[in-house]
Design an enzyme around this catalytic site. Sequence first.
Site, PDB file in Angstrom:
ATOM      1  N   ASN A   1       0.849  -1.192   0.000  1.00 35.53           N
ATOM      2  CA  ASN A   1       0.000   0.000   0.000  1.00 35.53           C
ATOM      3  C   ASN A   1       0.883   1.241   0.000  1.00 35.53           C
ATOM      4  O   ASN A   1       1.659   1.471   0.919  1.00 35.53           O
ATOM      5  CB  ASN A   1      -0.900   0.029   1.237  1.00 35.53           C
ATOM      6  CG  ASN A   1      -1.796   1.271   1.226  1.00 35.53           C
ATOM      7  OD1 ASN A   1      -2.726   1.376   0.463  1.00 35.53           O
ATOM      8  ND2 ASN A   1      -1.462   2.241   2.071  1.00 35.53           N
ATOM      9  N   GLU A   2       0.791   2.010  -1.110  1.00 36.37           N
ATOM     10  CA  GLU A   2       1.442   3.320  -1.189  1.00 36.37           C
ATOM     11  C   GLU A   2       2.917   3.259  -0.782  1.00 36.37           C
ATOM     12  O   GLU A   2       3.356   3.916   0.153  1.00 36.37           O
ATOM     13  CB  GLU A   2       0.707   4.325  -0.277  1.00 36.37           C
ATOM     14  CG  GLU A   2      -0.689   4.613  -0.736  1.00 36.37           C
ATOM     15  CD  GLU A   2      -1.260   5.857  -0.090  1.00 36.37           C
ATOM     16  OE1 GLU A   2      -0.612   6.472   0.761  1.00 36.37           O
ATOM     17  OE2 GLU A   2      -2.394   6.217  -0.450  1.00 36.37           O
TER      18      GLU A   2
ATOM     19  N   ASN B   1      -5.254   4.539  -4.738  1.00 38.25           N
ATOM     20  CA  ASN B   1      -5.862   5.372  -3.690  1.00 38.25           C
ATOM     21  C   ASN B   1      -5.939   6.794  -4.238  1.00 38.25           C
ATOM     22  O   ASN B   1      -4.926   7.336  -4.677  1.00 38.25           O
ATOM     23  CB  ASN B   1      -4.998   5.368  -2.431  1.00 38.25           C
ATOM     24  CG  ASN B   1      -4.809   3.968  -1.867  1.00 38.25           C
ATOM     25  OD1 ASN B   1      -5.604   3.067  -2.147  1.00 38.25           O
ATOM     26  ND2 ASN B   1      -3.763   3.779  -1.080  1.00 38.25           N
TER      27      ASN B   1
ATOM     28  N   TYR C   1      -8.200  15.698  -0.553  1.00 40.70           N
ATOM     29  CA  TYR C   1      -6.826  16.196  -0.493  1.00 40.70           C
ATOM     30  C   TYR C   1      -6.518  17.144  -1.636  1.00 40.70           C
ATOM     31  O   TYR C   1      -5.519  17.870  -1.618  1.00 40.70           O
ATOM     32  CB  TYR C   1      -5.835  15.038  -0.513  1.00 40.70           C
ATOM     33  CG  TYR C   1      -5.787  14.279   0.800  1.00 40.70           C
ATOM     34  CD1 TYR C   1      -6.013  12.919   0.855  1.00 40.70           C
ATOM     35  CD2 TYR C   1      -5.536  14.939   1.994  1.00 40.70           C
ATOM     36  CE1 TYR C   1      -5.975  12.225   2.051  1.00 40.70           C
ATOM     37  CE2 TYR C   1      -5.489  14.262   3.198  1.00 40.70           C
ATOM     38  CZ  TYR C   1      -5.716  12.902   3.215  1.00 40.70           C
ATOM     39  OH  TYR C   1      -5.688  12.221   4.400  1.00 40.70           O
TER      40      TYR C   1
ATOM     41  N   TRP D   1     -12.867   4.755   1.692  1.00 38.58           N
ATOM     42  CA  TRP D   1     -11.968   4.911   2.841  1.00 38.58           C
ATOM     43  C   TRP D   1     -12.612   5.876   3.806  1.00 38.58           C
ATOM     44  O   TRP D   1     -12.680   7.071   3.520  1.00 38.58           O
ATOM     45  CB  TRP D   1     -10.592   5.440   2.418  1.00 38.58           C
ATOM     46  CG  TRP D   1      -9.615   5.372   3.550  1.00 38.58           C
ATOM     47  CD1 TRP D   1      -9.313   6.381   4.430  1.00 38.58           C
ATOM     48  CD2 TRP D   1      -8.879   4.235   3.965  1.00 38.58           C
ATOM     49  NE1 TRP D   1      -8.402   5.923   5.357  1.00 38.58           N
ATOM     50  CE2 TRP D   1      -8.110   4.611   5.104  1.00 38.58           C
ATOM     51  CE3 TRP D   1      -8.747   2.933   3.501  1.00 38.58           C
ATOM     52  CZ2 TRP D   1      -7.257   3.736   5.762  1.00 38.58           C
ATOM     53  CZ3 TRP D   1      -7.921   2.055   4.160  1.00 38.58           C
ATOM     54  CH2 TRP D   1      -7.178   2.469   5.272  1.00 38.58           C
TER      55      TRP D   1
ATOM     56  N   LYS E   1     -12.412   9.724   8.366  1.00 34.87           N
ATOM     57  CA  LYS E   1     -13.042   9.495   7.060  1.00 34.87           C
ATOM     58  C   LYS E   1     -14.084   8.372   7.109  1.00 34.87           C
ATOM     59  O   LYS E   1     -14.599   7.967   6.066  1.00 34.87           O
ATOM     60  CB  LYS E   1     -11.975   9.184   6.014  1.00 34.87           C
ATOM     61  CG  LYS E   1     -10.997  10.327   5.770  1.00 34.87           C
ATOM     62  CD  LYS E   1     -10.039  10.040   4.637  1.00 34.87           C
ATOM     63  CE  LYS E   1      -9.031  11.168   4.505  1.00 34.87           C
ATOM     64  NZ  LYS E   1      -8.061  11.167   5.639  1.00 34.87           N
TER      65      LYS E   1
HETATM   66  C1  GCU Z   1      -3.766   6.725   2.298  1.00 34.03           C
HETATM   67  C2  GCU Z   1      -3.454   5.484   3.102  1.00 34.03           C
HETATM   68  C3  GCU Z   1      -4.384   5.269   4.264  1.00 34.03           C
HETATM   69  C4  GCU Z   1      -4.690   6.591   4.938  1.00 34.03           C
HETATM   70  C5  GCU Z   1      -5.450   7.442   3.929  1.00 34.03           C
HETATM   71  C6  GCU Z   1      -5.824   8.797   4.514  1.00 34.03           C
HETATM   72  O1  GCU Z   1      -4.306   6.414   1.068  1.00 34.03           O
HETATM   73  O2  GCU Z   1      -3.445   4.307   2.323  1.00 34.03           O
HETATM   74  O3  GCU Z   1      -3.768   4.366   5.169  1.00 34.03           O
HETATM   75  O4  GCU Z   1      -5.450   6.399   6.116  1.00 34.03           O
HETATM   76  O5  GCU Z   1      -4.628   7.693   2.799  1.00 34.03           O
HETATM   77  O6  GCU Z   1      -5.048   9.744   4.269  1.00 34.03           O
HETATM   78  O7  GCU Z   1      -6.838   8.874   5.211  1.00 34.03           O
END
Ligand code: GCU
Length: 665
Positions: A405-406, A452, A458, A536, A557
């Site tokens: 992941n990322e 993602n 953002y 998310w 979130k």
């Molecule tokens: C990222 C990450 C998450 C994180 C999310 C966020 O994509 O994978 O673990 O919580 O962004 O910024 O809420």
Amino acid sequence: MKKILLLLALALLQTVSARAAGRQVLPFNDGWSFYKMSAPGDVSDVDLPHCYNGVDGTRPGYYRGEAIYSKVFDAPERGSGDRVFIRFEAVGFQAGVSLNGVELGHHKGGFTAFCYELTDLLRPEGNLLEVKVDNRKDMTLAPINADFTMFGGIYRPVSLLVLPKGHITPMDYASPGVYMEQLEASPQMASGAVKVLVDGFSQKQLGKLSLHTELTDVNGNIVARSVSDSKMTHNGFTALVDTLRVVNPELWDGRRSPALYTLSASLADGDRIIDKVTQTVGFRTVTVDHDKGLSLNGRPNNIRGVNRHQDRPGKGWAISEADHLEDMELIKEIGANGIRLAHYPHAEFFYDLCDREGMLVWAEIPFVEQAPDTEEFAASTKSQLIELIRQNYNHPSIFCWSLFNELGGEPVALVSELNDIAHAEDAGRYTTAASNSDNSPLNDIPDIMAYNTYPGWYWADPATMQYAIDWKYRPDKQPLAISEYGAGASVKHHGILTEHPEPGGEYHPEEWQATVHEINYREIDKRDFVWGTFVWNMFDFASAGRTEGDTHGMNDKGLVTYDRATPKDAFYFYKANWNDEPMVHISGKRFSPRREDARQVKVYTNCDGIYLIHNGVRYYPDGNPQAHVYTWDNIPWADGDNRFTAHATRDGKTIYDNCIISYNK
Ligand code: GCU
């Protein structure tokens, strides 16, 4: 007298033979002592599961350090020659285990099970088991950095296993020791290759050993059975193998009909059953196509689902089965058909729930953000992947293994090795990953890919989700999913915005989150090539370093608050779109009082015949709905309290939602 002695002898014989016929799995969770190494005098009595950051886990300075758990116990009753093991389902993040002062082993990895043998070190009474737990950052262990609190503790259940001398081994990376590889799954025929890994037998005994396998359906009907004495080596163990076939099977068909079977695998010497393990299995075909998206058993079944973190207030990761069940009920309520279990292996109990409820599952190792280029880091990451796969191999709900992941940097070699390991361990499932970088070479490694992206939170406007998807949808790339999208929201903050608030700020109005999801989802819903999308996040979760929203130390979130008590408005947007149960929800109930710039009334419903009654007067919605969202912009708000009833009908049935919202002219 003789008769009594005879009866006693018979009773004893039955007990012994019943015990010898199989294993005992003994819960080992009560009566532990605990202290943090930072406060050795502060010893408390605890039961497992236990987490030592349940209270401080949302504070930047939460305790990341060592702690000692210990338990004094008598050896379990057992037959002569029986073997005793201890199996931890998970410890956050490292565990040094010793019995009566002798080290049994050191496990690295905060989310997978591990198992040690106790047999030769056990005394009849007064055994001391000690576990040194460590949740400090360790540059040789993933995750090094991530946006969630790294809770410490023995936070999932522990068991003692009392096994016959010769047995189905628990020592293959703490897997059940029984694997069923699906060979085919069609309405006409399903078949599975069963491998049962054994230990503790002499060559002579192995020569007399046979494997009895049965598949029973949900009603207990035996739909397949077989006996075999075929053997091979698998994962370094002698394995007894056989193939089971089911004519006209009930396929595991996701949320439509998650048909399951119970596989029982018994080792026998002639008629004597020596050991037996049962596993829940299911037959299904998952295919992912670049342009058509995901199909389940040949029918379109794109995942429209959520991400889930496991922690809860006051208990961190040491959650109960009731907590798991509550999470599943909420995920079912919005009508999701799949879950990304981010960013780590979740509890066996929850994968079982996903099997039973027909949720397609994205399973994942915690390889997040940082990737030190060291052998130790690579070794522990590979080990976490093998543990994830072998411990969860039989779950029909799991359709892919996610490798990262990322990731920062480009550890192409390691990710390629992980990809190869996953394929070698399990040729029947896809590999995937979640990336936040459009052009990383890492993105070309997994079989199917996901991104993602947070348009409307953002960056940019929520409508730019169309570009966030379309710019990644390229004929030369793998099938595409959106592994994360969403926005923060406090149920205490309200306001109508035309662009996103400061993400790291303390003002996260609930209405903006709903707006982001309404517009993001409108773009997603037009693109059937997107094989999966995962909000998310389903729940707010602890991220100790964050200082935003209405509570520091939280990522807000979630579609539902941390305590699971309050579904936010966006939750009802998805319920209207995904759950076919008639529903109607007046959004913005908590946004009271309203002012001039917040006169719009919004309702989510999957019904028709919708109208609003405002202070006794009926108003029909403005224009046509988009994605089950109805709005009224011309309500003549009265000063003070305004009574609303949303009225909707489906198949002659009328449902309502009511609220009172005040208005200050
Ligand atoms: C990222 C990450 C998450 C994180 C999310 C966020 O994509 O994978 O673990 O919580 O962004 O910024 O809420």
